[in-house]
Design a protein around this motif. Sequence first.
Motif, PDB file in Angstrom:
ATOM      1  N   ASN A  77      73.467 -29.693 -58.332  1.00  0.00           N
ATOM      2  CA  ASN A  77      73.225 -30.903 -59.310  1.00  0.00           C
ATOM      3  C   ASN A  77      71.773 -31.273 -59.468  1.00  0.00           C
ATOM      4  O   ASN A  77      72.076 -30.998 -61.249  1.00  0.00           O
ATOM      5  CB  ASN A  77      72.932 -31.980 -58.218  1.00  0.00           C
ATOM      6  N   THR A  78      70.106 -30.135 -59.366  1.00  0.00           N
ATOM      7  CA  THR A  78      69.267 -29.956 -59.873  1.00  0.00           C
ATOM      8  C   THR A  78      69.531 -29.529 -61.102  1.00  0.00           C
ATOM      9  O   THR A  78      69.582 -30.207 -62.644  1.00  0.00           O
ATOM     10  CB  THR A  78      68.471 -29.938 -59.043  1.00  0.00           C
ATOM     11  N   SER A  79      70.007 -28.437 -61.023  1.00  0.00           N
ATOM     12  CA  SER A  79      69.762 -27.490 -62.804  1.00  0.00           C
ATOM     13  C   SER A  79      70.726 -27.989 -63.409  1.00  0.00           C
ATOM     14  O   SER A  79      70.260 -28.157 -64.956  1.00  0.00           O
ATOM     15  CB  SER A  79      70.683 -26.318 -61.545  1.00  0.00           C
ATOM     16  N   PHE A  80      72.037 -29.338 -62.796  1.00  0.00           N
ATOM     17  CA  PHE A  80      72.961 -29.734 -64.817  1.00  0.00           C
ATOM     18  C   PHE A  80      71.887 -30.491 -65.234  1.00  0.00           C
ATOM     19  O   PHE A  80      71.913 -30.745 -66.038  1.00  0.00           O
ATOM     20  CB  PHE A  80      74.532 -30.326 -63.235  1.00  0.00           C
ATOM     21  N   PHE A  81      71.868 -31.815 -63.963  1.00  0.00           N
ATOM     22  CA  PHE A  81      70.529 -32.148 -64.626  1.00  0.00           C
ATOM     23  C   PHE A  81      69.994 -31.771 -65.951  1.00  0.00           C
ATOM     24  O   PHE A  81      69.850 -33.246 -66.911  1.00  0.00           O
ATOM     25  CB  PHE A  81      70.342 -33.022 -63.239  1.00  0.00           C
ATOM     26  N   THR A  82      69.322 -31.466 -64.902  1.00  0.00           N
ATOM     27  CA  THR A  82      67.945 -30.398 -65.516  1.00  0.00           C
ATOM     28  C   THR A  82      68.789 -29.832 -67.126  1.00  0.00           C
ATOM     29  O   THR A  82      68.495 -30.996 -69.125  1.00  0.00           O
ATOM     30  CB  THR A  82      67.285 -29.571 -65.517  1.00  0.00           C
ATOM     31  N   VAL A  83      69.903 -28.992 -67.224  1.00  0.00           N
ATOM     32  CA  VAL A  83      70.274 -28.572 -68.672  1.00  0.00           C
ATOM     33  C   VAL A  83      70.769 -29.473 -69.578  1.00  0.00           C
ATOM     34  O   VAL A  83      70.529 -29.652 -71.008  1.00  0.00           O
ATOM     35  CB  VAL A  83      71.622 -27.422 -68.474  1.00  0.00           C
ATOM     36  N   THR A  84      71.364 -30.797 -69.069  1.00  0.00           N
ATOM     37  CA  THR A  84      72.160 -31.743 -69.232  1.00  0.00           C
ATOM     38  C   THR A  84      71.376 -32.732 -70.441  1.00  0.00           C
ATOM     39  O   THR A  84      71.378 -32.802 -71.300  1.00  0.00           O
ATOM     40  CB  THR A  84      72.801 -32.645 -68.549  1.00  0.00           C
ATOM     41  N   THR A  85      70.676 -33.548 -69.352  1.00  0.00           N
ATOM     42  CA  THR A  85      69.638 -34.355 -70.027  1.00  0.00           C
ATOM     43  C   THR A  85      68.871 -33.769 -70.562  1.00  0.00           C
ATOM     44  O   THR A  85      68.429 -34.439 -71.842  1.00  0.00           O
ATOM     45  CB  THR A  85      68.516 -34.897 -68.853  1.00  0.00           C
ATOM     46  N   VAL A  86      67.943 -32.473 -70.571  1.00  0.00           N
ATOM     47  CA  VAL A  86      66.835 -31.873 -71.310  1.00  0.00           C
ATOM     48  C   VAL A  86      67.659 -31.193 -73.267  1.00  0.00           C
ATOM     49  O   VAL A  86      67.093 -31.911 -74.029  1.00  0.00           O
ATOM     50  CB  VAL A  86      65.847 -30.819 -71.226  1.00  0.00           C
TER      51      VAL A  86
ATOM     52  N   GLU B 287      68.903 -41.408 -67.669  1.00  0.00           N
ATOM     53  CA  GLU B 287      67.373 -40.600 -67.864  1.00  0.00           C
ATOM     54  C   GLU B 287      67.330 -40.549 -69.328  1.00  0.00           C
ATOM     55  O   GLU B 287      66.007 -40.630 -70.089  1.00  0.00           O
ATOM     56  CB  GLU B 287      67.949 -39.151 -67.487  1.00  0.00           C
ATOM     57  N   VAL B 288      68.170 -40.073 -70.490  1.00  0.00           N
ATOM     58  CA  VAL B 288      68.111 -39.267 -71.348  1.00  0.00           C
ATOM     59  C   VAL B 288      67.636 -40.179 -72.455  1.00  0.00           C
ATOM     60  O   VAL B 288      67.001 -40.960 -73.049  1.00  0.00           O
ATOM     61  CB  VAL B 288      70.051 -39.126 -72.230  1.00  0.00           C
ATOM     62  N   TRP B 289      68.197 -41.995 -72.147  1.00  0.00           N
ATOM     63  CA  TRP B 289      67.043 -43.450 -72.440  1.00  0.00           C
ATOM     64  C   TRP B 289      66.039 -43.198 -72.176  1.00  0.00           C
ATOM     65  O   TRP B 289      64.992 -44.096 -72.971  1.00  0.00           O
ATOM     66  CB  TRP B 289      68.148 -44.550 -72.257  1.00  0.00           C
ATOM     67  N   LYS B 290      65.572 -43.097 -70.686  1.00  0.00           N
ATOM     68  CA  LYS B 290      63.842 -43.170 -70.791  1.00  0.00           C
ATOM     69  C   LYS B 290      62.968 -42.076 -71.236  1.00  0.00           C
ATOM     70  O   LYS B 290      62.306 -43.036 -71.512  1.00  0.00           O
ATOM     71  CB  LYS B 290      64.464 -42.824 -68.665  1.00  0.00           C
ATOM     72  N   THR B 291      63.556 -41.621 -70.903  1.00  0.00           N
ATOM     73  CA  THR B 291      62.773 -39.853 -71.860  1.00  0.00           C
ATOM     74  C   THR B 291      62.990 -39.490 -73.243  1.00  0.00           C
ATOM     75  O   THR B 291      62.696 -38.400 -73.279  1.00  0.00           O
ATOM     76  CB  THR B 291      62.844 -38.800 -70.694  1.00  0.00           C
TER      77      THR B 291
ATOM     78  N   LYS C  75      58.219 -26.124 -84.034  1.00  0.00           N
ATOM     79  CA  LYS C  75      58.725 -25.640 -83.397  1.00  0.00           C
ATOM     80  C   LYS C  75      58.067 -25.382 -81.910  1.00  0.00           C
ATOM     81  O   LYS C  75      57.639 -25.612 -81.189  1.00  0.00           O
ATOM     82  CB  LYS C  75      59.363 -23.887 -83.251  1.00  0.00           C
ATOM     83  N   PRO C  76      56.333 -25.169 -82.228  1.00  0.00           N
ATOM     84  CA  PRO C  76      55.570 -25.095 -81.435  1.00  0.00           C
ATOM     85  C   PRO C  76      55.657 -26.329 -80.067  1.00  0.00           C
ATOM     86  O   PRO C  76      55.300 -26.973 -78.928  1.00  0.00           O
ATOM     87  CB  PRO C  76      53.962 -25.164 -81.459  1.00  0.00           C
ATOM     88  N   ALA C  77      55.481 -27.801 -81.477  1.00  0.00           N
ATOM     89  CA  ALA C  77      55.670 -29.160 -80.467  1.00  0.00           C
ATOM     90  C   ALA C  77      56.777 -29.136 -79.638  1.00  0.00           C
ATOM     91  O   ALA C  77      56.981 -30.034 -78.278  1.00  0.00           O
ATOM     92  CB  ALA C  77      55.097 -29.892 -80.882  1.00  0.00           C
ATOM     93  N   LEU C  78      57.671 -29.288 -80.140  1.00  0.00           N
ATOM     94  CA  LEU C  78      59.108 -29.451 -79.885  1.00  0.00           C
ATOM     95  C   LEU C  78      59.429 -28.471 -78.114  1.00  0.00           C
ATOM     96  O   LEU C  78      59.364 -28.988 -77.175  1.00  0.00           O
ATOM     97  CB  LEU C  78      60.257 -28.806 -80.598  1.00  0.00           C
ATOM     98  N   LEU C  79      59.054 -27.130 -78.170  1.00  0.00           N
ATOM     99  CA  LEU C  79      58.982 -26.369 -77.290  1.00  0.00           C
ATOM    100  C   LEU C  79      57.899 -26.947 -76.115  1.00  0.00           C
ATOM    101  O   LEU C  79      58.407 -26.540 -74.752  1.00  0.00           O
ATOM    102  CB  LEU C  79      58.152 -24.948 -77.833  1.00  0.00           C
ATOM    103  N   VAL C  80      56.793 -27.091 -76.519  1.00  0.00           N
ATOM    104  CA  VAL C  80      56.064 -27.946 -75.306  1.00  0.00           C
ATOM    105  C   VAL C  80      56.837 -29.145 -74.960  1.00  0.00           C
ATOM    106  O   VAL C  80      56.947 -29.506 -73.702  1.00  0.00           O
ATOM    107  CB  VAL C  80      54.351 -28.454 -75.652  1.00  0.00           C
ATOM    108  N   ALA C  81      57.174 -29.996 -75.651  1.00  0.00           N
ATOM    109  CA  ALA C  81      58.355 -31.284 -75.215  1.00  0.00           C
ATOM    110  C   ALA C  81      59.425 -30.867 -74.254  1.00  0.00           C
ATOM    111  O   ALA C  81      58.645 -31.383 -73.036  1.00  0.00           O
ATOM    112  CB  ALA C  81      58.342 -31.681 -76.344  1.00  0.00           C
ATOM    113  N   VAL C  82      59.938 -29.722 -74.034  1.00  0.00           N
ATOM    114  CA  VAL C  82      61.019 -29.569 -73.721  1.00  0.00           C
ATOM    115  C   VAL C  82      60.383 -28.494 -72.497  1.00  0.00           C
ATOM    116  O   VAL C  82      61.569 -28.532 -71.463  1.00  0.00           O
ATOM    117  CB  VAL C  82      61.670 -28.050 -74.937  1.00  0.00           C
TER     118      VAL C  82
END
Length: 306
Positions: free
Chosen positions: A71-80, A158-162, A205-212
């Motif tokens: 569940n943790t892995s699924f939420f992480t991959v999907t939401t991010v 989660e997506v709406w929030k973050t 890309k650098p800023a995007l990778l840090v955010a991800v």
Amino acid sequence: MAALLVSPTLLVLTIVVLYPTIVAFKDSLYGTAGLDPKTGFVSKTEPFVGWSNYADIFGEAGSRFWNAFWNTSFFTVTTVTLETVIGVAMALIMHKAFKGRALVRASILIPWAIPTAISAILWRWIFNSDGVANKIIGEQILWTTEGFHAQVAVIIAEVWKTAPFIGLLVLAGLQVIPKEVYEAARIDGATAMRQFWNITLPLVKPALLVAVLFRTLDALRMFDLPYVLIGAKKASVETLSMLAQDEASNVRFGPAAAYAVVLFIYVFLIALAFVRLLGTDLVRDDDPTPKRRRRWLTRRRTEVTA
């Protein structure tokens, strides 16, 4: 001098990271106080059980642990993934110069400013049996119960929030891109899509990778949103943090500490792999332009200036 300058940071990290981690690992080696099966007496002290708590995680309690792990892995991959796509779109919108841009920026960033627990309560009202979500789709779905629809509710909230968080960091990266680069691209006849893929995306890309990276580490520790939105002990949305909290709330501090240590190792390995694979892109030098493109950009800037 270098050691003196970094010593305050090291001291803070020792207090808030290293010491709690050591204590959690120590506690994970102890069992629960109570009836000792060997002696038949009640003990008020927690017995030393060694690696038994970790053995139970992958043994007797393995099914619940692996369910929480997936569940943790699924939420992480999907939401991010969704947050990255939506966040980049938000950044592009906020970066454009148009009338009312300040109002649009404020409205996009409001969800990120709302506390997660408050956000979960708001979405719980929306996903209520007679809430707005069911009114819109015209069906009676019990979003806050067990099942895949509960996972969908958590993902949407989660997506709406973050997503605005990623949008904010990408916006900061967009604002340092020189306008001359886009002017040179337009002179060369590059379309808007080509400018995005060949100029915007590589330079942010650098800023995007840090955010991800930040969002991935945060999503792996997800607790408050599914806990408030759906509830505790719901197998479809139970995460590793919720599992550790459930053990601690039942005064089983040893198993709870073991779950916390396993989660810490999981987060640490993900962060280490992320930095190892993409470390060169996370640290930008004085010139934010990728080296393979600097020669071409320099030539185009010279031509535009001339």
